[in-house]
Motif scaffolding. Structure first.
Motif, PDB file in Angstrom:
ATOM      1  N   LYS A  27      -8.595 -18.477  25.520  1.00 57.32           N
ATOM      2  CA  LYS A  27      -9.338 -17.340  26.289  1.00 57.32           C
ATOM      3  C   LYS A  27      -9.614 -16.350  24.868  1.00 57.32           C
ATOM      4  O   LYS A  27     -10.134 -15.515  25.449  1.00 57.32           O
ATOM      5  CB  LYS A  27      -8.541 -17.089  27.586  1.00 57.32           C
ATOM      6  N   LYS A  28      -8.589 -16.288  24.291  1.00 56.65           N
ATOM      7  CA  LYS A  28      -8.474 -15.032  23.490  1.00 56.65           C
ATOM      8  C   LYS A  28      -9.404 -15.997  22.041  1.00 56.65           C
ATOM      9  O   LYS A  28     -10.087 -14.606  21.741  1.00 56.65           O
ATOM     10  CB  LYS A  28      -6.801 -15.117  22.110  1.00 56.65           C
ATOM     11  N   THR A  29      -9.854 -17.199  22.017  1.00 53.70           N
ATOM     12  CA  THR A  29     -10.440 -17.315  20.685  1.00 53.70           C
ATOM     13  C   THR A  29     -12.369 -16.462  21.321  1.00 53.70           C
ATOM     14  O   THR A  29     -12.195 -16.118  22.144  1.00 53.70           O
ATOM     15  CB  THR A  29     -10.977 -19.039  20.660  1.00 53.70           C
ATOM     16  N   ALA A  30     -12.378 -15.647  19.887  1.00 50.26           N
ATOM     17  CA  ALA A  30     -13.525 -15.195  19.847  1.00 50.26           C
ATOM     18  C   ALA A  30     -15.244 -16.365  20.091  1.00 50.26           C
ATOM     19  O   ALA A  30     -14.783 -17.353  19.739  1.00 50.26           O
ATOM     20  CB  ALA A  30     -14.755 -14.628  18.515  1.00 50.26           C
ATOM     21  N   GLY A  31     -16.094 -16.341  20.666  1.00 51.01           N
ATOM     22  CA  GLY A  31     -16.865 -17.301  20.649  1.00 51.01           C
ATOM     23  C   GLY A  31     -17.692 -17.086  22.168  1.00 51.01           C
ATOM     24  O   GLY A  31     -17.453 -16.059  22.965  1.00 51.01           O
ATOM     25  N   PRO A  32     -19.090 -17.932  22.396  1.00 53.02           N
ATOM     26  CA  PRO A  32     -19.468 -17.995  24.024  1.00 53.02           C
ATOM     27  C   PRO A  32     -18.865 -18.473  24.571  1.00 53.02           C
ATOM     28  O   PRO A  32     -18.538 -19.640  24.517  1.00 53.02           O
ATOM     29  CB  PRO A  32     -20.920 -17.907  23.576  1.00 53.02           C
ATOM     30  N   PRO A  33     -19.238 -18.166  26.331  1.00 48.57           N
ATOM     31  CA  PRO A  33     -17.633 -19.083  27.219  1.00 48.57           C
ATOM     32  C   PRO A  33     -17.905 -20.438  27.065  1.00 48.57           C
ATOM     33  O   PRO A  33     -17.274 -21.209  26.868  1.00 48.57           O
ATOM     34  CB  PRO A  33     -18.779 -18.678  28.364  1.00 48.57           C
ATOM     35  N   GLU A  34     -19.656 -20.916  26.899  1.00 46.87           N
ATOM     36  CA  GLU A  34     -19.996 -22.509  26.363  1.00 46.87           C
ATOM     37  C   GLU A  34     -19.323 -23.450  25.743  1.00 46.87           C
ATOM     38  O   GLU A  34     -18.453 -24.178  25.517  1.00 46.87           O
ATOM     39  CB  GLU A  34     -21.180 -22.900  26.247  1.00 46.87           C
ATOM     40  N   GLN A  35     -18.746 -22.368  23.762  1.00 48.55           N
ATOM     41  CA  GLN A  35     -17.880 -22.550  22.732  1.00 48.55           C
ATOM     42  C   GLN A  35     -16.879 -22.544  23.363  1.00 48.55           C
ATOM     43  O   GLN A  35     -16.007 -24.186  22.938  1.00 48.55           O
ATOM     44  CB  GLN A  35     -18.603 -22.083  22.151  1.00 48.55           C
ATOM     45  N   ARG A  36     -16.284 -22.085  24.122  1.00 48.59           N
ATOM     46  CA  ARG A  36     -14.553 -22.068  23.900  1.00 48.59           C
ATOM     47  C   ARG A  36     -14.130 -22.978  25.267  1.00 48.59           C
ATOM     48  O   ARG A  36     -13.216 -23.913  24.753  1.00 48.59           O
ATOM     49  CB  ARG A  36     -14.344 -20.563  24.137  1.00 48.59           C
ATOM     50  N   LEU A  37     -14.489 -23.527  25.986  1.00 51.35           N
ATOM     51  CA  LEU A  37     -15.017 -23.859  27.357  1.00 51.35           C
ATOM     52  C   LEU A  37     -14.828 -25.301  26.401  1.00 51.35           C
ATOM     53  O   LEU A  37     -13.662 -26.503  26.653  1.00 51.35           O
ATOM     54  CB  LEU A  37     -16.529 -23.550  28.717  1.00 51.35           C
ATOM     55  N   ARG A  38     -15.971 -26.147  26.055  1.00 58.35           N
ATOM     56  CA  ARG A  38     -16.219 -27.212  25.357  1.00 58.35           C
ATOM     57  C   ARG A  38     -14.824 -27.223  24.504  1.00 58.35           C
ATOM     58  O   ARG A  38     -14.157 -28.501  24.303  1.00 58.35           O
ATOM     59  CB  ARG A  38     -17.516 -27.389  24.616  1.00 58.35           C
ATOM     60  N   GLY A  39     -14.239 -26.292  23.707  1.00 59.47           N
ATOM     61  CA  GLY A  39     -13.607 -26.234  22.649  1.00 59.47           C
ATOM     62  C   GLY A  39     -11.908 -26.718  23.241  1.00 59.47           C
ATOM     63  O   GLY A  39     -10.889 -27.523  22.779  1.00 59.47           O
ATOM     64  N   PHE A  40     -11.852 -25.897  24.708  1.00 63.65           N
ATOM     65  CA  PHE A  40     -10.507 -26.580  25.281  1.00 63.65           C
ATOM     66  C   PHE A  40     -10.461 -27.546  25.876  1.00 63.65           C
ATOM     67  O   PHE A  40      -9.411 -28.532  26.053  1.00 63.65           O
ATOM     68  CB  PHE A  40     -10.279 -25.414  26.753  1.00 63.65           C
ATOM     69  N   VAL A  41     -11.638 -28.111  26.539  1.00 64.93           N
ATOM     70  CA  VAL A  41     -11.930 -29.726  27.103  1.00 64.93           C
ATOM     71  C   VAL A  41     -11.429 -30.089  26.098  1.00 64.93           C
ATOM     72  O   VAL A  41     -10.691 -31.199  27.042  1.00 64.93           O
ATOM     73  CB  VAL A  41     -12.880 -29.540  27.771  1.00 64.93           C
ATOM     74  N   ARG A  42     -11.783 -30.588  25.259  1.00 68.62           N
ATOM     75  CA  ARG A  42     -11.864 -31.218  23.851  1.00 68.62           C
ATOM     76  C   ARG A  42     -10.433 -31.872  24.005  1.00 68.62           C
ATOM     77  O   ARG A  42      -9.411 -32.420  23.538  1.00 68.62           O
ATOM     78  CB  ARG A  42     -12.444 -31.120  22.490  1.00 68.62           C
ATOM     79  N   LEU A  43      -9.155 -29.932  23.448  1.00 67.59           N
ATOM     80  CA  LEU A  43      -8.323 -30.012  23.277  1.00 67.59           C
ATOM     81  C   LEU A  43      -7.304 -31.053  24.422  1.00 67.59           C
ATOM     82  O   LEU A  43      -6.767 -31.661  24.142  1.00 67.59           O
ATOM     83  CB  LEU A  43      -7.696 -28.562  23.413  1.00 67.59           C
ATOM     84  N   PHE A  44      -7.540 -30.658  25.776  1.00 67.30           N
ATOM     85  CA  PHE A  44      -7.471 -30.632  27.239  1.00 67.30           C
ATOM     86  C   PHE A  44      -7.116 -32.426  27.141  1.00 67.30           C
ATOM     87  O   PHE A  44      -6.015 -33.219  27.537  1.00 67.30           O
ATOM     88  CB  PHE A  44      -7.508 -29.957  27.953  1.00 67.30           C
TER      89      PHE A  44
END
Length: 205
Positions: free
Chosen positions: A81-98
């Motif tokens: 949530k705190k990471t800079a970048g567009p929503p799709e990039q942050r959602l994709r990054g989080f789902v990969r971590l998840f």
């Protein structure tokens, strides 16, 4: 030189973690009810009093498994949530971590889904509070994409629950010797999450 007190704390945390890991393996393979503290101690090659010096009972070990699993994922989502970048990039990054977390911690992820009924009422409420916060943050991240015009779903909360449900079952079917590598699974699942929120960039729209 390290402070002796700090070294003792590190050693104690290491031993506590080993108990949690061994208990997770046994709970996953045998179930909570069929696993005794004697079996946990035997698996570690220690005495039962040693286990009790770190946890007051078997229920406390189960609670520690849940709290560790829930807190780790919540921390990862808060960072996304705190990471800079567009929503799709942050959602994709989080789902990969998840997904990666569910693969790396396949055993504790399985315990998390199957043994909640054995937690005390107080412990269940604490875990559910963390889970509600997790669901709310994920919905907020999806809502950011809706507001930006790149996600096209009617309900961010429902979408967040769908993504969580999809990812949480990875531990049931992932195999290290399977058709896809862990990285490939992470990528495919992240793509599926973006499809679920109907991601379209400006050019595609």
């Amino acid at each position: 030189m390290k402070d002796p007190a700090g070294m003792r704390d590190e050693l104690r945390e290491y031993k506590r973690s080993r108990i949690i890991e061994e208990a997770s393996t046994l709970f996953y393979a045998r179930g909570y009810e069929a696993t005794s503290v004697d079996l946990i101690a035997e698996g570690l090659g220690v005495t039962k009093p040693f286990v009790y010096s770190y946890f007051k009972n078997k229920g406390a070990i189960l609670q520690a498994i849940y709290e560790r699993q829930a807190a780790r994922l919540l921390d990862a989502l808060q960072e996304a949530k705190k990471t800079a970048g567009p929503p799709e990039q942050r959602l994709r990054g989080f789902v990969r971590l998840f997904v990666e977390d569910n693969i790396t911690h396949q055993v504790s992820s399985g315990v998390f889904l199957q043994e909640e009924k054995h937690l005390s009422e107080d412990a269940q409420e604490r875990i559910r509070k963390i889970q509600r916060e997790f669901d709310s943050l994920l919905a907020e991240l999806i809502q950011e994409g809706i507001d930006a015009g790149v996600f096209h779903v009617a309900d961010a909360k429902i979408a967040s629950l769908c993504i969580s449900g999809m990812v949480r079952w990875v531990h049931r079917w992932y195999r290290a010797d399977g058709r896809l590598t862990a990285d490939e699974v992470c990528d495919r699942m992240a793509d599926a999450a973006l499809n679920l929120v109907c991601f379209r960039n400006g050019a595609a729209a």
